[in-house]
Write an enzyme that holds these catalytic residues in place. Sequence first.
Site, PDB file in Angstrom:
ATOM      1  N   ASP A 151      11.285  55.586  -9.799  1.00  0.00           N
ATOM      2  CA  ASP A 151      10.251  54.829 -10.819  1.00  0.00           C
ATOM      3  C   ASP A 151      10.561  53.169 -10.807  1.00  0.00           C
ATOM      4  O   ASP A 151      11.580  52.598 -10.798  1.00  0.00           O
ATOM      5  CB  ASP A 151      10.468  55.279 -12.132  1.00  0.00           C
ATOM      6  CG  ASP A 151       9.653  56.669 -12.474  1.00  0.00           C
ATOM      7  OD1 ASP A 151       9.434  57.306 -11.533  1.00  0.00           O
ATOM      8  OD2 ASP A 151       9.784  57.130 -13.581  1.00  0.00           O
ATOM      9  N   ARG A 208       2.538  62.730  -9.143  1.00  0.00           N
ATOM     10  CA  ARG A 208       3.155  61.346  -8.782  1.00  0.00           C
ATOM     11  C   ARG A 208       3.931  61.260  -7.389  1.00  0.00           C
ATOM     12  O   ARG A 208       5.281  60.961  -7.198  1.00  0.00           O
ATOM     13  CB  ARG A 208       4.040  61.159  -9.984  1.00  0.00           C
ATOM     14  CG  ARG A 208       3.567  61.092 -11.252  1.00  0.00           C
ATOM     15  CD  ARG A 208       4.548  60.550 -12.268  1.00  0.00           C
ATOM     16  NE  ARG A 208       3.810  60.632 -13.647  1.00  0.00           N
ATOM     17  CZ  ARG A 208       4.210  60.315 -14.855  1.00  0.00           C
ATOM     18  NH1 ARG A 208       5.454  59.693 -14.927  1.00  0.00           N
ATOM     19  NH2 ARG A 208       3.719  60.434 -15.791  1.00  0.00           N
TER      20      ARG A 208
END
Length: 520
Positions: A191, A240
Amino acid sequence: MKRPVVLAALATAAVGAAIAVALPIHQASAAVGGVTGFATQNGGTTGGAGGQTVRATTGTAIHTALCSRASSSTPIIIEVSGTINHGNTTKVSGNSCNTAADKIELKEISNITLIGVGSGAVFDQLGIHIRDASNIIIQNVTVRNVKKSGSPISNGGDAIGMESTVRNIWVDHVTLEASGGESEGFDGLFDLKDNTQYVTLSYSILRNSGRGGLIGSSESDLSNGFVTFHHNLYQNIDSRTPLLRGGIAHIYNNHYVNLYESGINSRAGARAKVDNNYFKDAKDVLGTFYTDQLGYWQVSGNIFDNVTWSSPGGDTRPAGPNPQSNTTVSIPYPYSLDAASCVPSVVSQTAGANKGLQVSNGSCTPQTPAPTTPGPAPTTPRPTTPAPTTPAPTTPPPSGTNLSIGAGSDGSSKASGTSYGDVRDGDMATYWSPAGSTGSISIKWGSATTVSRINIREASGATGAIGSWRVINADNGAVLRTGSGAGVITFSATSLKKITFEITSSSATPRVAEYETYAA
């Protein structure tokens, strides 16, 4: 299963006596190969090149190494081995660091290389956090099962997380994995948020997670970007891969397998250049999802193999079933594209920790680059899995090229959740099992291939399950060898197109992780 379709585009306090400390070793750069992608821009990424090299076997030792430097920007190379976890990671204080006990904290520092050596480095339930930092290389490590809920927790559930003015990070040949999604306590594997830029993720494995990773934490966090993803394996991910909010991403030569909800999610004005990737057994691999704020893409040379697409509407805007470019993206650095058709093979040989830091030569062939700076030869990592049991102690381990990589495979009926292809993917975590206690698995080639040795490697937890077996020339049915137990099996050199390993008895359900074949 749908037929593959190729679509071109339009356009690291004191340390207790029982805890290992970091000791100086030598002066040299540990990284092998060259930095690639957007991490080469903005002045480039060199990590700890030119600094002292130290060795660390605990998280506390990593933090001690950071805190022992003359300043927060003094270059350092930290060679890591063993298992790093909460039990051996404590906060260390100093003028050149800002560390924490529940994660590997790379905060308010620069010029660091963190590289796994020896038999491997595993960060177990302990994430790596990069904050207000720059010029960092992370290479050849495994980060697994980092949780944001349950016990223990670390790093907000991210395997590797970056935030708050981060620049020039190269993450290469790492394995990032979870054991489930948000409901099991996990978050993202990779992330980036709050002004993180000039990052490359290359030759890595991201698997078994609900969330692969993101760029931007919300639709208003649009200060991130200039990120390259190449030669990575995304496997068993819900979504994602990555999620992009604003910014620019270059995504090429990645292998995506089993994406259950969505893949590359470009939204809130993000622009992605998506080149020569291989998508297999996946859903909605590219588009804008879960928002009405659109993103954009430029696509070229991708292969969509058994990909399904949702119907557009509301906050679901898939790019397929016939993805077309809706923007153009300029890439400021040189790069070489492998053909999408060979991406599964080259990624299986090169991606992840403990693969010898191999890279592609741009023509679908793995190679081990020479070190980029003078110094002792780098330690070649070895797999952390147990060595296979061989039929006799005098049988040498196989050498040369594993001919199964890039070949085909089939067999008798397989157990649910296993795959014929898993015996030739270079990954000991995946395997084939027969539907019962016996069965056969074959390696096959399009043209006659000479084989004189095979290596049957059982998956962890199944060692010793294989009893008696036969090795068969499937071209003519001739039995080349019989015996019992997994390991290295030799026979007279034989030219054939297909070779079968038939399990005729077992003590438990066999699990064949790798079926390697060699010419000599």
